[in-house]
Write a protein that holds these residues in place. Structure first.
Motif, mmCIF file in Angstrom:
data_model
loop_
_atom_site.group_PDB
_atom_site.id
_atom_site.type_symbol
_atom_site.label_atom_id
_atom_site.label_comp_id
_atom_site.label_asym_id
_atom_site.label_seq_id
_atom_site.Cartn_x
_atom_site.Cartn_y
_atom_site.Cartn_z
ATOM 1 N N ALA A 158 1.436 -5.090 -3.455
ATOM 2 C CA ALA A 158 1.354 -3.893 -2.614
ATOM 3 C C ALA A 158 1.304 -2.671 -3.512
ATOM 4 C CB ALA A 158 2.555 -3.814 -1.674
ATOM 5 N N ILE A 159 0.307 -1.816 -3.299
ATOM 6 C CA ILE A 159 0.112 -0.629 -4.130
ATOM 7 C C ILE A 159 0.076 0.596 -3.238
ATOM 8 C CG2 ILE A 159 -1.400 0.494 -5.816
ATOM 9 C CD1 ILE A 159 -2.547 -2.387 -6.344
ATOM 10 N N ALA A 160 0.993 1.527 -3.493
ATOM 11 C CA ALA A 160 1.074 2.757 -2.699
ATOM 12 C C ALA A 160 0.521 3.928 -3.501
ATOM 13 C CB ALA A 160 2.513 3.035 -2.292
ATOM 14 N N ILE A 161 -0.269 4.766 -2.833
ATOM 15 C CA ILE A 161 -0.848 5.946 -3.480
ATOM 16 C C ILE A 161 -0.547 7.160 -2.607
ATOM 17 C CG2 ILE A 161 -2.952 7.011 -4.384
ATOM 18 C CD1 ILE A 161 -4.185 4.245 -4.577
ATOM 19 N N GLY A 162 -0.122 8.239 -3.231
ATOM 20 C CA GLY A 162 0.177 9.435 -2.449
ATOM 21 C C GLY A 162 0.821 10.514 -3.275
#
Length: 394
Positions: free
Chosen positions: A200-204
């Motif tokens: 799982a990769i979160a970008i923000g």
């Protein structure tokens, strides 16, 4: 006499000559013998030294042969292991890097400004995902709720004003739009294929625009979590990828760069829990986005009540306590009243408020379902026709 004397003289001369000659011959032979003896000694010493060296080398080689062999083997094996580890690390790194490069340009920072005593003031910030090349962006409703002015910052650094198109407070999703075309768009995946343990990769923008484009990675910790927040129930994916408030509205991606969730909530601010982030599953989000784009609202089957889970030990009743009935709703038409306790719906026993959602998700607007309520010590059965969702205070 003279002849004898001459002969003696001759004999003495010859003898002297012979003695002299014999002495010379004897001296030369001794020197040669000494040279031969010295040469033999040197040769013996050299042979002994060479033999000793060879023997020593053989013994040393034999004594340390195992160790040398091991060292050679290690030198042959370790580089391979290091290469494999490097390849594994590079593969993992490249996977996240590729996702960041692929999805990063589709992620924007959103700034919410509201009217205050001294004019427009920052009311919060979050993230968003470009899903339409004509400037449509999906984000969380709480990121833009109550905003007097919305600005969007792109990965290139460009900033544009945006307007709110539509929002759905129950799902905490909203759509905003900027005046731009040919924008890069994110690819939505299929959250039904997600498994626990997947990358799982979160970008923000975890803490605002100063940290825009931050990338964090982890795994999917759990599926189909139900979180009750602000009066609504969210079906979410749980991840240990670091998600901070500013990540709200940003994408949660799989290793292929597909968006599998929209980061929305973080549990832990008040409970000291770490590594527990949540994202609205993209399959649920897609249907909401389509409804908002097509109809300007999200149509859901609605009972027409507000309440909470309750257990009455005195009356031995467990269910959902009705605190309010929405006028003109299916529940109101069926005669449901405040203080009623819903104990069964559509032949399913109701123990918690979340159980109502499980039943309603299997139906559509207009369906009639059986409902049992406990009222004043009696169980009453009624039929409720499901209506469209009506927001409270409307």
């Amino acid at each position: 006499m003279d002849d004898n004397r001459e002969n003696r003289i001759k004999d003495v001369k010859w003898q002297s000559v012979d003695n002299a000659t014999g002495g010379i011959k004897f001296t030369n032979n001794r020197k040669k013998a000494r040279l031969k003896s010295l040469a033999k000694g040197v040769t013996f010493i050299l042979i002994a030294a060479v033999s000793g060296g060879i023997s020593g080398a053989y013994i040393s080689g034999k004594k340390y042969s195992d160790k040398s062999y091991t060292q050679i083997n290690q030198s042959l094996i370790e580089p391979k292991n290091q290469d494999n580890q490097t390849k594994i690390a590079d593969t993992s790194k490249n996977s996240i890097t590729k996702v960041a490069e692929m999805v990063g340009p589709t992620v924007v920072g959103i700034s919410n400004k509201a009217e205050g005593y001294f004019g427009l003031q920052d009311a919060g910030s979050g993230s968003g995902i470009i899903f339409d090349p004509n400037g449509y962006i999906v984000t969380n409703n709480h990121v833009v709720e109550g905003a007097s002015k919305i600005t969007v910052k792109f990965s290139s650094g460009k900033v544009l004003p945006a307007k709110l198109v539509k929002a759905d407070s129950r799902s905490d999703l909203a759509i905003i739009k900027v005046e731009a075309q040919n924008l890069p768009t994110a690819k939505f995946g299929d959250s039904s294929k997600v498994k626990v343990g997947d990358t799982a990769i979160a970008i923000g923008n975890p803490l605002g625009q100063e940290f825009s484009g931050s990338v964090t990675a982890g795994i999917i910790s759990a599926l189909n979590r139900k979180i009750q927040y602000g009066g609504a129930i969210y079906k979410v994916l749980q991840t240990d990828a670091a998600i901070s408030p500013g990540n709200s509205g940003g994408p949660l991606c799989n290793s292929a760069g597909e968006v599998i969730g929209i980061n929305s909530l973080k549990l832990g601010a008040d409970q000291n829990a770490e590594g527990m982030g949540f994202a609205i599953s993209i399959n649920e989000a897609k249907s909401i986005i389509n409804s908002l784009m097509s109809y300007g609202k999200v149509s859901r089957p609605f009972l027409g009540i507000y309440g909470q889970s309750v257990v009455s030990k005195e009356n031995k009743v467990e269910g959902v306590y009705v605190s309010e009935v929405v006028p003109e709703s299916g529940a109101a038409s069926a005669g449901i009243k405040p203080t009623d306790i819903i104990v069964e719906l559509d032949n399913k026993k109701i123990l918690r408020f979340e159980d109502l959602s499980d039943v309603l998700d299997k139906h559509k607007i207009g369906d009639s379902i059986k409902c049992k309520v406990w009222r004043n010590g009696k169980t009453i059965e009624v039929n409720i026709v499901l209506s469209d969702v009506k927001e409270k205070n409307k």
